[in-house]
Design a protein around this motif. Sequence first.
Motif, PDB file in Angstrom:
ATOM      1  N   GLY A  92      74.429 -59.823 -55.256  1.00 37.16           N
ATOM      2  CA  GLY A  92      73.822 -60.332 -56.508  1.00 37.16           C
ATOM      3  C   GLY A  92      72.505 -60.950 -55.919  1.00 37.16           C
ATOM      4  N   GLU A 105      79.734 -62.048 -49.171  1.00 39.11           N
ATOM      5  CA  GLU A 105      78.390 -62.075 -49.658  1.00 39.11           C
ATOM      6  C   GLU A 105      77.266 -61.633 -48.979  1.00 39.11           C
ATOM      7  OE1 GLU A 105      77.667 -65.619 -51.993  1.00 39.11           O
ATOM      8  OE2 GLU A 105      79.550 -65.646 -52.986  1.00 39.11           O
ATOM      9  N   ARG A 152      78.422 -61.859 -59.243  1.00 38.95           N
ATOM     10  CA  ARG A 152      78.568 -61.053 -57.984  1.00 38.95           C
ATOM     11  C   ARG A 152      78.781 -59.437 -58.470  1.00 38.95           C
ATOM     12  NH1 ARG A 152      75.539 -62.966 -53.886  1.00 38.95           N
ATOM     13  NH2 ARG A 152      76.457 -61.517 -52.548  1.00 38.95           N
ATOM     14  N   THR A 184      80.255 -58.143 -51.864  1.00 31.64           N
ATOM     15  CA  THR A 184      79.461 -58.099 -53.353  1.00 31.64           C
ATOM     16  C   THR A 184      78.162 -58.540 -53.293  1.00 31.64           C
ATOM     17  OG1 THR A 184      80.110 -60.637 -53.459  1.00 31.64           O
ATOM     18  CG2 THR A 184      81.634 -59.099 -54.361  1.00 31.64           C
TER      19      THR A 184
END
Length: 411
Positions: A89, A156, A119, A87
Motif C-alpha cells: 500500500g 508490509e 493494504r 501486503t
Amino acid sequence: MNYKSLLAFACAIVLSFTATFGQITENPKVEEQSAEYVKIKRVELTDQYTIVYMQFEEKLTPGFKDLQPYLKRRQGGQQFEMPSTSTIGLDPETRLYKPGDVNVRFKLIKTKDIPTEMRKQVNPGDVVDFVAYFERLSPGIEVFDFYEGRAKSKYEKTWNFYGIHVKNPLKKNGKTTAKVIPKTEKTAPPIIEEKKEEKIETKPVVPEEELVMIKGTVYDSKTRNPVPAQISYLEKGDSLQYKSSSGNYRIGINPNERYDFKVFAKGYYGSNFSLNAADSASKGSFVKDFYLIPLTVGETISLPNIYFETSKYTLLPESFAELNRLADMMKENPEIKIRVEGHTDNVGDFDKNLELSTSRALSVKTYLINKGIDEQRIEAKGFGATKPLAKNGSEAEKRKNRRVEFVITKI
C-alpha cells in the motif's frame, strides 16, 4: 497550405502539447533506493501533478522457482492459490522532497491501482503496476527524493528513493511555485567551543619495571591485513608518537595515569580510545587491536560518539572529540568530500523526524566549517527513520537507529 507552413503548424502543435502535458522522463536515474523490488518506470510533470509510474514485483523466494507452474492448480473442482506472503500500500503521508531542504515538500494527492488507507495482498511472482499523483514539483527542481515512510510489520513492504533525476527546467521568467513551510528556527545552533582540560598535577616517575604494557595490531577492516600506523598520546603534557611499519605496537604506560590514544594510518579513517589502567581489572598488560576503515568513495562510516540534546539538534560537548577527529582527517586529506547523514528511530511524526535528522546533520557540518573545513566539501542530509539499521522493536534497537554517519563522495 504549402509544405513549410504545414511543418511549422505541426511543430506548433507539438510544442503546445508538450507545454500542456509537461515533461516526461522515462526510467529516470535513481541514485539510491531502499528496496530492489520496486522501480520507478516514468515520471510525468503536468500543469497540475507530478505523476510517478511505478512497478512492484513480489520476488519468488528460493525454492519457489521450480514450483511456479504449480502455484495455481485445480483441487476438488476449485482453483487453489499459494497464500499471500505480504501486503503493499502507499502511506497517505508519502512525500516528495527537495534534497537537503525538508521544508520544500510535495504531498501525495491520489493513487491508482494501489490503496492508501488499507493494504493489498500480493503473492509470490505477482507484478503490480501503479501510479502516484503528487503536487506539482516547482520548475527547476530536477532532482528529488521519494519518502514512503516505514513499515509497521515485517509483512508490509515500503520503499524510499533518493536522488531521482527528471526533466523539469526553470520557466523563462525564473519564478517557482515551491510551497515552503516556515521553520521556527532557521539557523544551525551556535557551536560551543571545546574547553581544554586543566593539566593534571604531575605524578612521581614510575620505574620501568612497574609500567603497564599495552600492545596490539592495527588492521585494515576490510582485508584484515595489518597496516603501517602511528599511535599518538599525551604523557605528562608531552605529545608522544609510536610509529609501526608492521602494524604491531607495544607501549609502556604509567598505571596511575589516564591516556587518550589516537590511531592514524594513511588512507584510513583513524580511531580514538581512552584507557585508565587503574580502573581496569586487567593487571600488567592490555591487548587492544584496531580495525580501521579505508577511505574509499561510497564508504559509509559511523560517528559513534555524537550526542545531541534530547529531541533537539544542539551538539553536546561530549561530541567534540569525535568531530575533531573527523575534521583532522579532512585536513590531512584535502581532496576528500563527504556527505553527513542524520538518522532517527521511528517514534513520532515522520516529517518532524526528517527535519530533526536534517538539522542534526547541518549542526555537524557547521561544526566542521568552524574548524576550518571548506563548506563546499561537506554536504548534509537527513533521512529520518527511512534507513534503519535495526527493527525499532526495542529501546536498544531504536538507539542504534538514532545515529550520525558520513559517506565519502569524492577522494
